[in-house]
Design an enzyme around this catalytic site. Structure first.
Site, PDB file in Angstrom:
ATOM      1  N   ARG A   1       0.854  -1.179   0.000  1.00  0.00           N
ATOM      2  CA  ARG A   1       0.000   0.000   0.000  1.00  0.00           C
ATOM      3  C   ARG A   1       0.896   1.238   0.000  1.00  0.00           C
ATOM      4  O   ARG A   1       2.073   1.166   0.337  1.00  0.00           O
ATOM      5  CB  ARG A   1      -0.884   0.025   1.245  1.00  0.00           C
ATOM      6  CG  ARG A   1      -1.952  -1.034   1.299  1.00  0.00           C
ATOM      7  CD  ARG A   1      -2.631  -1.056   2.663  1.00  0.00           C
ATOM      8  NE  ARG A   1      -3.250   0.224   2.976  1.00  0.00           N
ATOM      9  CZ  ARG A   1      -3.544   0.636   4.221  1.00  0.00           C
ATOM     10  NH1 ARG A   1      -3.243  -0.118   5.253  1.00  0.00           N
ATOM     11  NH2 ARG A   1      -4.125   1.801   4.417  1.00  0.00           N
TER      12      ARG A   1
ATOM     13  N   SER B   1       0.640   4.069   1.850  1.00  0.00           N
ATOM     14  CA  SER B   1       0.744   4.884   3.062  1.00  0.00           C
ATOM     15  C   SER B   1       2.177   4.868   3.593  1.00  0.00           C
ATOM     16  O   SER B   1       2.973   3.968   3.276  1.00  0.00           O
ATOM     17  CB  SER B   1      -0.196   4.354   4.145  1.00  0.00           C
ATOM     18  OG  SER B   1       0.262   3.104   4.638  1.00  0.00           O
TER      19      SER B   1
ATOM     20  N   LYS C   1      -2.030  -8.771  11.034  1.00  0.00           N
ATOM     21  CA  LYS C   1      -3.320  -8.723  11.713  1.00  0.00           C
ATOM     22  C   LYS C   1      -4.462  -8.365  10.759  1.00  0.00           C
ATOM     23  O   LYS C   1      -5.627  -8.603  11.076  1.00  0.00           O
ATOM     24  CB  LYS C   1      -3.291  -7.757  12.890  1.00  0.00           C
ATOM     25  CG  LYS C   1      -3.139  -6.286  12.546  1.00  0.00           C
ATOM     26  CD  LYS C   1      -3.046  -5.435  13.810  1.00  0.00           C
ATOM     27  CE  LYS C   1      -2.856  -3.957  13.511  1.00  0.00           C
ATOM     28  NZ  LYS C   1      -3.992  -3.350  12.797  1.00  0.00           N
ATOM     29  N   ASP C   2      -4.155  -7.809   9.586  1.00  0.00           N
ATOM     30  CA  ASP C   2      -5.199  -7.452   8.616  1.00  0.00           C
ATOM     31  C   ASP C   2      -5.603  -8.612   7.718  1.00  0.00           C
ATOM     32  O   ASP C   2      -6.601  -8.521   7.001  1.00  0.00           O
ATOM     33  CB  ASP C   2      -4.727  -6.295   7.719  1.00  0.00           C
ATOM     34  CG  ASP C   2      -4.546  -4.991   8.480  1.00  0.00           C
ATOM     35  OD1 ASP C   2      -5.158  -4.844   9.557  1.00  0.00           O
ATOM     36  OD2 ASP C   2      -3.797  -4.120   7.994  1.00  0.00           O
TER      37      ASP C   2
ATOM     38  N   THR D   1     -10.706   6.055  18.660  1.00  0.00           N
ATOM     39  CA  THR D   1     -10.425   4.701  18.170  1.00  0.00           C
ATOM     40  C   THR D   1     -11.708   4.158  17.573  1.00  0.00           C
ATOM     41  O   THR D   1     -12.798   4.471  18.053  1.00  0.00           O
ATOM     42  CB  THR D   1      -9.922   3.740  19.263  1.00  0.00           C
ATOM     43  OG1 THR D   1      -9.674   2.455  18.660  1.00  0.00           O
ATOM     44  CG2 THR D   1     -10.923   3.557  20.395  1.00  0.00           C
TER      45      THR D   1
ATOM     46  N   ARG E   1     -12.204  -4.009  19.556  1.00  0.00           N
ATOM     47  CA  ARG E   1     -11.337  -4.586  20.605  1.00  0.00           C
ATOM     48  C   ARG E   1     -10.795  -3.491  21.525  1.00  0.00           C
ATOM     49  O   ARG E   1     -10.732  -3.658  22.747  1.00  0.00           O
ATOM     50  CB  ARG E   1     -10.166  -5.328  19.934  1.00  0.00           C
ATOM     51  CG  ARG E   1      -9.106  -5.847  20.894  1.00  0.00           C
ATOM     52  CD  ARG E   1      -7.941  -6.459  20.125  1.00  0.00           C
ATOM     53  NE  ARG E   1      -7.418  -5.553  19.119  1.00  0.00           N
ATOM     54  CZ  ARG E   1      -6.577  -4.541  19.398  1.00  0.00           C
ATOM     55  NH1 ARG E   1      -6.165  -4.331  20.620  1.00  0.00           N
ATOM     56  NH2 ARG E   1      -6.149  -3.760  18.431  1.00  0.00           N
ATOM     57  N   ARG E   2     -10.409  -2.346  20.945  1.00  0.00           N
ATOM     58  CA  ARG E   2      -9.905  -1.240  21.764  1.00  0.00           C
ATOM     59  C   ARG E   2     -11.043  -0.546  22.517  1.00  0.00           C
ATOM     60  O   ARG E   2     -10.891  -0.188  23.688  1.00  0.00           O
ATOM     61  CB  ARG E   2      -9.155  -0.238  20.887  1.00  0.00           C
ATOM     62  CG  ARG E   2      -7.811  -0.744  20.395  1.00  0.00           C
ATOM     63  CD  ARG E   2      -7.097   0.275  19.528  1.00  0.00           C
ATOM     64  NE  ARG E   2      -5.777  -0.196  19.131  1.00  0.00           N
ATOM     65  CZ  ARG E   2      -5.242  -0.039  17.926  1.00  0.00           C
ATOM     66  NH1 ARG E   2      -5.927   0.607  16.991  1.00  0.00           N
ATOM     67  NH2 ARG E   2      -4.047  -0.513  17.652  1.00  0.00           N
TER      68      ARG E   2
ATOM     69  N   ARG F   1     -10.187   7.138  11.764  1.00  0.00           N
ATOM     70  CA  ARG F   1      -9.603   6.484  10.599  1.00  0.00           C
ATOM     71  C   ARG F   1      -8.491   7.372  10.077  1.00  0.00           C
ATOM     72  O   ARG F   1      -8.312   8.502  10.501  1.00  0.00           O
ATOM     73  CB  ARG F   1     -10.651   6.288   9.488  1.00  0.00           C
ATOM     74  CG  ARG F   1     -11.505   5.033   9.558  1.00  0.00           C
ATOM     75  CD  ARG F   1     -10.779   3.731   9.305  1.00  0.00           C
ATOM     76  NE  ARG F   1      -9.968   3.694   8.094  1.00  0.00           N
ATOM     77  CZ  ARG F   1     -10.408   3.438   6.888  1.00  0.00           C
ATOM     78  NH1 ARG F   1     -11.689   3.227   6.662  1.00  0.00           N
ATOM     79  NH2 ARG F   1      -9.588   3.387   5.860  1.00  0.00           N
ATOM     80  N   GLY F   2      -7.759   6.868   9.093  1.00  0.00           N
ATOM     81  CA  GLY F   2      -6.687   7.643   8.495  1.00  0.00           C
ATOM     82  C   GLY F   2      -5.328   7.083   8.863  1.00  0.00           C
ATOM     83  O   GLY F   2      -5.210   6.163   9.667  1.00  0.00           O
ATOM     84  N   ASN F   3      -4.284   7.652   8.266  1.00  0.00           N
ATOM     85  CA  ASN F   3      -2.932   7.183   8.569  1.00  0.00           C
ATOM     86  C   ASN F   3      -2.465   7.704   9.929  1.00  0.00           C
ATOM     87  O   ASN F   3      -3.192   8.449  10.610  1.00  0.00           O
ATOM     88  CB  ASN F   3      -1.957   7.571   7.445  1.00  0.00           C
ATOM     89  CG  ASN F   3      -1.872   9.080   7.248  1.00  0.00           C
ATOM     90  OD1 ASN F   3      -2.005   9.861   8.193  1.00  0.00           O
ATOM     91  ND2 ASN F   3      -1.647   9.506   6.017  1.00  0.00           N
TER      92      ASN F   3
ATOM     93  N   THR G   1      -2.460  11.514  10.399  1.00  0.00           N
ATOM     94  CA  THR G   1      -3.818  12.051  10.510  1.00  0.00           C
ATOM     95  C   THR G   1      -4.377  11.804  11.904  1.00  0.00           C
ATOM     96  O   THR G   1      -4.984  12.685  12.518  1.00  0.00           O
ATOM     97  CB  THR G   1      -4.740  11.397   9.451  1.00  0.00           C
ATOM     98  OG1 THR G   1      -4.217  11.666   8.158  1.00  0.00           O
ATOM     99  CG2 THR G   1      -6.154  11.928   9.552  1.00  0.00           C
ATOM    100  N   ARG G   2      -4.183  10.599  12.411  1.00  0.00           N
ATOM    101  CA  ARG G   2      -4.726  10.241  13.727  1.00  0.00           C
ATOM    102  C   ARG G   2      -4.060  11.054  14.838  1.00  0.00           C
ATOM    103  O   ARG G   2      -4.740  11.597  15.710  1.00  0.00           O
ATOM    104  CB  ARG G   2      -4.543   8.740  13.974  1.00  0.00           C
ATOM    105  CG  ARG G   2      -5.336   7.878  12.997  1.00  0.00           C
ATOM    106  CD  ARG G   2      -5.171   6.401  13.296  1.00  0.00           C
ATOM    107  NE  ARG G   2      -5.751   5.585  12.238  1.00  0.00           N
ATOM    108  CZ  ARG G   2      -6.249   4.364  12.416  1.00  0.00           C
ATOM    109  NH1 ARG G   2      -6.245   3.814  13.607  1.00  0.00           N
ATOM    110  NH2 ARG G   2      -6.743   3.697  11.405  1.00  0.00           N
TER     111      ARG G   2
ATOM    112  N   CYS H   1     -10.881  -9.596  11.905  1.00  0.00           N
ATOM    113  CA  CYS H   1      -9.899  -8.721  12.549  1.00  0.00           C
ATOM    114  C   CYS H   1     -10.547  -7.502  13.207  1.00  0.00           C
ATOM    115  O   CYS H   1      -9.885  -6.775  13.935  1.00  0.00           O
ATOM    116  CB  CYS H   1      -8.822  -8.281  11.542  1.00  0.00           C
ATOM    117  SG  CYS H   1      -9.415  -7.154  10.272  1.00  0.00           S
TER     118      CYS H   1
END
Length: 297
Positions: A8, A10, A76-77, A119, A123-124, A141-143, A146-147, A234
């Protein structure tokens, strides 16, 4: 021959794939990055709405078509079902703990009542509600930039992120708290990469095999077996972590109520060679204690 590594676009993804490129070059192979755009990169809806595997399917299809020779995923994805088209290995792993990035250097216990915490991962959310039921949880959301920017610009008081991503992106110093895995459990395979080649490409399979880490593979196999046996994706409120001491593997799995009211934690220990069986035993223990009811929520 130069191996084309699909990734990807990112910053985190290209950094991770860049590590793989560098490791392959150290092993004597020529390698370069090849950017693949995925649906998740252009759709900013929550991951649980756009679907499990959204970040990995486009990479796998590009690999299958021959657009690239190798694909690098955040493990994990990946869906838990094996894809027979590909040969998969797991290299060295980054720190799999969870991290808080908060204003004014605060830890989770320091946040004021009603603090806005970002978040979107169930799970979180479930674990955060158990630890701090008073906070105002906002979708995120976002990279990474951004977060974290939502804290810097004052929109949020804190965000929860994987410490592995912060480390790989050069942002480890931004974490104001890194959680003990007993207190805040990470996702199965968090911090681990999955490197894939086409199963019928013997030369490239041999190249990525030089990067495989047997200890990490055992740990990740145990953790993902928990997820697979629970038939949870996931984005489900499922966590798992593991530790390898000598040849003894300890696998710990958890399932959480979204409102933070209840959690079920099960631990199993045994030979590393039985990693998947240990993970399945953890899942069976979770089911025995009512995990299906929590997942059904």
């Amino acid at each position: 021959m130069t191996l084309k590594i699909g990734t990807r676009g990112s910053k985190l993804a290209t950094t991770q794939a860049g590590h793989v490129r560098d490791w392959l070059i150290e092993q004597g192979f020529d390698a370069e990055l090849h950017i693949v755009t995925t649906a998740g990169d252009v759709n900013m809806a929550p991951v649980e709405r756009i679907g499990v595997g959204v970040f990995t399917q486009a990479l796998r299809e590009a690999l299958h078509r021959g657009d690239c020779d190798i694909a690098v995923h955040s493990y994990k994805d990946l869906p838990t079902a094996a894809d027979e088209r590909f040969h998969l290995i797991t290299p060295q792993r980054a720190d799999n703990r969870e991290a808080l990035i908060a204003r004014d250097g605060m830890g989770l216990d320091d946040l004021p009542e009603g603090a806005r915490v970002g978040t979107s991962a169930p799970r979180r959310i479930s674990q955060l509600r158990a630890l701090r039921p008073d906070v105002d949880i906002r979708p995120l959301r976002g990279n990474i930039d951004t977060r974290m920017g939502k804290v810097t610009d004052g929109e949020l008081d804190a965000v929860l992120l994987a410490y592995a991503g912060l480390n790989r992106g050069g942002y480890a110093d931004r974490a104001t708290e890194v959680f003990d895995r007993e207190r805040f459990m990470p996702a199965p395979a968090q911090g681990a990469l999955a490197i894939e080649a086409r199963a019928d490409d013997a030369e490239t399979c041999a190249a990525i095999d030089t990067l495989a880490d047997a200890a990490v593979t055992a740990c990740v196999d145990g953790e993902r077996a928990v997820l697979s046996r629970l038939e949870a994706g996931c984005t489900a409120p499922v966590a798992a972590t593991s530790d390898l001491t000598g040849d003894t593997l300890t696998v710990r799995g958890g399932v959480f109520a979204l409102d933070g009211s209840r959690n079920i934690i099960v631990t199993e220990q045994g030979p590393a060679a039985q990693a998947r069986e240990l993970g399945e035993k953890v899942a069976s223990g979770l089911f025995a204690q009512g995990a299906a009811d929590l997942l059904g929520e």
